[in-house]
Design a protein around this motif. Structure first.
Motif, PDB file in Angstrom:
ATOM      1  N   VAL A   1       0.285  -1.231   0.053  1.00 26.66           N
ATOM      2  CA  VAL A   1       0.239   0.000  -0.138  1.00 26.66           C
ATOM      3  C   VAL A   1       0.916   0.887  -0.198  1.00 26.66           C
ATOM      4  N   GLU A   2       0.143   1.981  -0.664  1.00 29.72           N
ATOM      5  CA  GLU A   2       1.124   3.246  -0.998  1.00 29.72           C
ATOM      6  C   GLU A   2       1.126   4.028   0.376  1.00 29.72           C
ATOM      7  N   PRO A   3       1.326   4.110   1.865  1.00 29.16           N
ATOM      8  CA  PRO A   3       0.647   4.585   3.103  1.00 29.16           C
ATOM      9  C   PRO A   3       0.456   6.287   3.046  1.00 29.16           C
ATOM     10  N   ALA A   4       0.747   7.135   1.979  1.00 29.00           N
ATOM     11  CA  ALA A   4       0.374   8.935   2.408  1.00 29.00           C
ATOM     12  C   ALA A   4      -0.658   8.973   1.545  1.00 29.00           C
ATOM     13  N   GLU A   5      -1.724   8.037   0.758  1.00 31.75           N
ATOM     14  CA  GLU A   5      -2.508   7.767  -0.169  1.00 31.75           C
ATOM     15  C   GLU A   5      -3.623   6.896   0.294  1.00 31.75           C
ATOM     16  N   GLY A   6      -3.465   5.525   1.174  1.00 34.34           N
ATOM     17  CA  GLY A   6      -3.614   4.361   1.204  1.00 34.34           C
ATOM     18  C   GLY A   6      -4.480   3.651   0.293  1.00 34.34           C
ATOM     19  N   ARG A   7      -3.589   4.421  -0.965  1.00 35.42           N
ATOM     20  CA  ARG A   7      -3.855   3.697  -2.439  1.00 35.42           C
ATOM     21  C   ARG A   7      -3.037   2.196  -2.467  1.00 35.42           C
ATOM     22  N   GLY A   8      -3.456   0.507  -2.663  1.00 33.72           N
ATOM     23  CA  GLY A   8      -2.568  -0.336  -3.108  1.00 33.72           C
ATOM     24  C   GLY A   8      -2.151  -0.289  -4.225  1.00 33.72           C
ATOM     25  N   LEU A   9      -1.088  -0.802  -3.720  1.00 33.45           N
ATOM     26  CA  LEU A   9      -0.325  -1.436  -5.433  1.00 33.45           C
ATOM     27  C   LEU A   9       0.323  -2.785  -6.050  1.00 33.45           C
ATOM     28  N   GLY A  10      -0.769  -3.156  -5.786  1.00 31.79           N
ATOM     29  CA  GLY A  10      -1.613  -4.999  -6.595  1.00 31.79           C
ATOM     30  C   GLY A  10      -2.292  -4.944  -6.967  1.00 31.79           C
ATOM     31  N   ARG A  11      -2.830  -6.489  -6.964  1.00 29.70           N
ATOM     32  CA  ARG A  11      -4.010  -5.801  -7.762  1.00 29.70           C
ATOM     33  C   ARG A  11      -5.581  -5.519  -6.324  1.00 29.70           C
ATOM     34  N   ARG A  12      -6.102  -4.490  -7.406  1.00 30.18           N
ATOM     35  CA  ARG A  12      -7.401  -3.529  -7.136  1.00 30.18           C
ATOM     36  C   ARG A  12      -8.403  -3.478  -7.573  1.00 30.18           C
ATOM     37  N   LEU A  13      -8.937  -3.464  -7.262  1.00 31.14           N
ATOM     38  CA  LEU A  13     -10.582  -2.782  -8.151  1.00 31.14           C
ATOM     39  C   LEU A  13     -11.092  -1.243  -7.649  1.00 31.14           C
ATOM     40  N   LEU A  14     -11.404  -0.311  -8.561  1.00 32.14           N
ATOM     41  CA  LEU A  14     -11.376   1.137  -8.469  1.00 32.14           C
ATOM     42  C   LEU A  14     -13.230   1.042  -8.903  1.00 32.14           C
ATOM     43  N   PHE A  15     -13.460   1.786  -8.134  1.00 33.45           N
ATOM     44  CA  PHE A  15     -15.525   1.484  -8.379  1.00 33.45           C
ATOM     45  C   PHE A  15     -15.880   3.035  -8.433  1.00 33.45           C
ATOM     46  N   GLN A  16     -16.497   3.841  -9.213  1.00 37.95           N
ATOM     47  CA  GLN A  16     -16.441   5.179  -9.911  1.00 37.95           C
ATOM     48  C   GLN A  16     -17.808   6.132  -9.610  1.00 37.95           C
ATOM     49  N   ALA A  17     -18.853   6.382  -9.380  1.00 34.26           N
ATOM     50  CA  ALA A  17     -20.093   6.730  -9.485  1.00 34.26           C
ATOM     51  C   ALA A  17     -20.128   7.689 -11.125  1.00 34.26           C
ATOM     52  N   VAL A  18     -21.094   7.262 -11.789  1.00 31.60           N
ATOM     53  CA  VAL A  18     -21.219   7.749 -12.542  1.00 31.60           C
ATOM     54  C   VAL A  18     -22.607   8.021 -13.171  1.00 31.60           C
ATOM     55  N   PRO A  19     -22.924   9.064 -13.942  1.00 28.46           N
ATOM     56  CA  PRO A  19     -24.385   9.553 -13.760  1.00 28.46           C
ATOM     57  C   PRO A  19     -25.436   8.288 -14.106  1.00 28.46           C
ATOM     58  N   GLU A  20     -25.121   7.990 -15.682  1.00 25.64           N
ATOM     59  CA  GLU A  20     -26.031   6.195 -16.296  1.00 25.64           C
ATOM     60  C   GLU A  20     -25.883   5.069 -15.608  1.00 25.64           C
ATOM     61  N   PRO A  21     -26.671   4.635 -15.346  1.00 27.12           N
ATOM     62  CA  PRO A  21     -27.425   3.513 -15.303  1.00 27.12           C
ATOM     63  C   PRO A  21     -26.753   2.180 -16.345  1.00 27.12           C
ATOM     64  N   LYS A  22     -26.508   1.194 -15.198  1.00 32.78           N
ATOM     65  CA  LYS A  22     -25.864   0.458 -16.400  1.00 32.78           C
ATOM     66  C   LYS A  22     -26.832  -0.497 -17.005  1.00 32.78           C
ATOM     67  N   GLN A  23     -26.928  -0.314 -18.163  1.00 34.22           N
ATOM     68  CA  GLN A  23     -27.836  -0.865 -19.997  1.00 34.22           C
ATOM     69  C   GLN A  23     -27.431  -1.957 -20.831  1.00 34.22           C
ATOM     70  N   VAL A  24     -26.005  -2.540 -20.628  1.00 34.40           N
ATOM     71  CA  VAL A  24     -26.062  -3.925 -21.283  1.00 34.40           C
ATOM     72  C   VAL A  24     -25.323  -4.665 -20.441  1.00 34.40           C
ATOM     73  N   LYS A  25     -25.466  -6.274 -21.455  1.00 32.27           N
ATOM     74  CA  LYS A  25     -24.597  -7.020 -20.295  1.00 32.27           C
ATOM     75  C   LYS A  25     -22.836  -6.264 -21.334  1.00 32.27           C
ATOM     76  N   ASN A  26     -22.204  -6.401 -19.218  1.00 32.91           N
ATOM     77  CA  ASN A  26     -20.703  -6.621 -19.560  1.00 32.91           C
ATOM     78  C   ASN A  26     -20.381  -6.631 -20.768  1.00 32.91           C
ATOM     79  N   ARG A  27     -19.668  -5.778 -21.189  1.00 36.29           N
ATOM     80  CA  ARG A  27     -18.418  -6.783 -21.806  1.00 36.29           C
ATOM     81  C   ARG A  27     -17.268  -7.395 -21.420  1.00 36.29           C
ATOM     82  N   LEU A  28     -16.928  -7.399 -20.102  1.00 37.72           N
ATOM     83  CA  LEU A  28     -15.693  -7.584 -18.777  1.00 37.72           C
ATOM     84  C   LEU A  28     -16.311  -8.350 -17.908  1.00 37.72           C
ATOM     85  N   HIS A  29     -16.221  -9.640 -17.231  1.00 35.76           N
ATOM     86  CA  HIS A  29     -16.581  -9.690 -15.925  1.00 35.76           C
ATOM     87  C   HIS A  29     -14.930 -10.254 -15.060  1.00 35.76           C
TER      88      HIS A  29
END
Length: 149
Positions: free
Chosen positions: A72-100
């Motif tokens: 982990v990068e201690p000043a930011e708390g950010r992982g330095l390896g295997r990670r998933l980032l979730f980010q808010a977007v205004p539009e809802p999911k509409q179709v099947k995932n292209r990646l899973h």
């Protein structure tokens, strides 16, 4: 050449999905409170960019999970390896995932794992038996598909 990577998932509620996937994968929700506290103290980020979660500041529109054994990068708390980032977007999911994601638990553990994931908020979409493989296709709390094999 990329030295680090993360899988970014667009969503409506990053904090909720980070909690779900941390439990599903045995990962840890990243703690960005030190970074947010530092930026808030200097006025770099306004209060509407963060919320309080479990007594600590967290980004309102971003949350991440990381493998517990990765650095982990201690000043930011950010992982330095295997990670998933979730980010808010205004539009809802509409179709099947292209990646899973495929979660590999083995034939003997699949049923129990499906039930555990359902208790965390996932739903079963279908059972699949094809090409000599059997798996359960599920959806996380926001409808993103993943397979349990």
């Amino acid at each position: 050449m990329a030295r680090e990577w993360k899988l970014v998932v667009d969503c409506a509620d990053p904090i909720r999905l980070a909690r779900f996937w941390a439990e599903a994968l045995g990962y840890l929700v990243e703690d960005h409170s030190a970074l947010i506290d530092r930026l808030a103290a200097t006025g770099t980020v306004p209060p509407e960019m963060y919320v309080e979660v479990d007594g600590r500041r967290a980004w309102r529109d971003l949350a991440a999970v990381r493998h517990p054994e990765d650095p982990v990068e201690p000043a930011e708390g950010r992982g330095l390896g295997r990670r998933l980032l979730f980010q808010a977007v205004p539009e809802p999911k509409q179709v099947k995932n292209r990646l899973h994601l495929d979660l590999h638990v083995g034939a003997d553990g699949r049923e129990a794992e499906v039930k555990r994931l359902e208790s965390l908020g996932a739903t079963v979409l279908r059972e699949v038996a094809e090409w000599g493989s059997v798996h359960t296709t599920m959806a996380d709390p926001e409808g993103n598909e993943f397979d349990v094999q």
